[in-house]
Structures are given as C-alpha cells and as structure tokens.
Motif scaffolding. Structure first.
Motif: not given
Ligand SMILES: [Zn+2]
Length: 300
Positions: A193-199, A245-258, A272-279
């Motif tokens: 039923p739910r479709k929304e997520f935050v990255t 209920r989940t906030i996704f963070t990526e290696a390339a963006v500072s997780p502080k705000t998230s 979560i992986h953006t596959l931009e930098g190979g972390e």
C-alpha cells in the motif's frame, strides 16, 4: 629529380595532415581491449559484459563525487590509450565531449549507454539550468540497465569484432538477470500500500518509474546543496504524511541532515547504493538487488 623529391615531400605532408591525433593500441600488454568508463556503475556493467577480454579503468576515481568531477591529467592519459569510452549520457558527464576532443584519439569507440533510454526531465528549474534538462541516474533502474547493457555489447563488439560472440553471450546473461530482478520486484512492490521512500540525493527516479514508487530526498538530483529550513520542514511533513520509517543514506552525501531528519520523525537510517563511487560491497547486480530489497523492506 628535384620534382620527384618535391612530390615525395608533398605526399609526406599530406600524410601527416591526415594523421591528426594518435592511435590507441588495439590491446593492452596482457592482450585485453583497453576500455575507460566514466564512473563506477559504468565500469561494473562494462566488466560484466567484457569479462576477461577487457581491461577497464574509471575516469572518475573511486570515492570522488561524480557530479563534481573535472578531468585530470591521469584521466586524459587513460582516455588517449583507450579503444572504447563508456559513459552514461543524459548530462551525467558534461565534461566528456571536450575531453574526447582534447584526447585526439582516432580509433576511440564511444558508447553513450543511456542513448536509447526514455529520459526523465529534471523538474528542478535551477538544477536543469545548471546541469541540463535530464535526470542522469538511469543506471539505477533494472529496466534502463537492460537497454544500457545492449549499448555496451554493441560498442565492445565494434571495437573488438573477433570477440563479438563472447560479448553478446555475456550481455544476454546479464540482461537476463536484470529482467529476473525486475520481474521479481514488480509483483512485490505492486502489492504494497505504501510507495514513498526518502534518500540522500534524488537518484532513484528511473527505479521509481520501473516499480510505481515515489522518492523524496534531502538533496536534489545533482546533490548540490543542503536543504534550507523550509525544505527540511516540508520533508518532515512528507515523512509523517507517508509514514516513512526509513531514511536512506548514500556514501557520497553527508548523512548529518538525514540522521537529524530520521531522529525528528522517528525513522531509522539505512545505507543505499547509488553506484556512483564504488563504496558498496559486491558487484553491480548484488548492489542493485540490495537496493530493491532494502526499499521493499522499508515499505512493508
Ligand atoms: Zn547522483
């Protein structure tokens, strides 16, 4: 005699004029096709298809934020020695055209992986002005990745026809696995039923298009700035409205705000992986499946 000498010299000059630029070696010392890929995901896809017949280098060093990349002397040198260049396109590599011109590599085959992907427009007017009209993140969608893999098969085969059958077979296997992944998650997401997520930054529009999902993010498509107080407040409201209920963070963006957003709305933080930098760990398909599994888990 003088006339013959003149003709010979003139001929030599014509030949030189026709030789503008350099020719990259057909194979590396190890007998592999020398390939450069713009960033991590492009390298991963090219290696999945090129297997042990290719030697792939990334132009954007691992750990560098690709949206901010500027060509370096090393990347210029790598490009001038490559037979194939694989880029994403859709404005992901705004520096590529100039760089290819400057490298003067006469036998370079260029692959723009996303050329036949139906593009998604960049809706943020300011980002569109600064970075181009499209969202470049097509490699994060299993459907688009199938189109991109086919483009890479064609490019490698053009540069190295002797191994075309090998690239074709690997391409079919890779595309088959992407198709399976897409099919498996289509059904799963449909039933939720739910479709929304935050990255961290808005990198998942193409994935959302595949599965009928909706993304919101701390930073925009090009990860170019922290949100202001008003944007943050509307993000908090979005999380509450959609029970995120989940906030996704990526290696390339500072997780502080998230992290502070997650605290504010009582959510947990998951990478979560953006596959931009190979972390991340594991190859392209492993990380793609992890992304889908984690998004699905967060929406259940
Ligand atoms: Zn990005």
């Amino acid at each position: 005699m003088k006339r013959i000498l003149f003709l010979l010299l003139a001929g030599a000059l014509v030949l030189l004029a026709g030789c503008g630029g350099k020719t990259a070696p057909e194979k590396t010392k190890e007998g592999k096709l020398p390939v450069v890929a713009s960033f991590y995901a492009m390298k991963e896809m090219t290696e999945a298809i090129g297997g042990d017949k290719v030697a792939v280098t990334t132009l954007i060093p691992e750990g560098t934020e690709p949206h901010d990349f500027q060509p370096t002397t090393k990347s210029m040198k790598d490009l001038s020695r490559a037979r194939v260049l694989v880029i994403q396109g859709l404005g992901m590599e705004p520096w590529a055209e100039e760089m290819v011109k400057a490298a003067e590599n006469r036998n370079l085959v260029q692959v723009v992986a996303a050329r036949e992907v139906p593009p998604i427009a960049n809706e943020d007017a300011e980002e569109a002005r600064e970075h181009g009209q499209y969202d470049p993140h097509a490699w994060l969608s299993p459907a688009c990745a199938q189109v991109e893999a086919a483009a890479i098969v064609r490019g490698l085969s053009q540069a190295d026809p002797a191994n075309a059958g090998y690239y074709q077979a690997n391409g079919e296997k890779f595309i088959g696995r992407l198709r399976q992944l897409e099919a498996a998650y289509k059904g799963k997401f449909q039933d939720l039923p739910r479709k929304e997520f935050v990255t961290g930054h808005a990198a998942f529009a193409y994935l959302c298009r595949d599965f009928g999902l909706e993304q919101n993010s701390v930073e925009g498509v090009f990860a170019s700035g922290e949100p202001n107080a008003r944007q943050l407040a509307s993000l908090v409201e979005y999380c509450r409205d959609h029970q995120v209920r989940t906030i996704f963070t990526e290696a390339a963006v500072s997780p502080k705000t998230s992290e502070s957003l997650a605290r504010e709305v009582g959510a947990k933080v998951v990478p979560i992986h953006t596959l931009e930098g190979g972390e991340g760990e594991g190859d392209y398909l492993v990380q793609m499946e992890e992304n889908l599994a984690r998004i699905y888990e967060s929406l259940k």
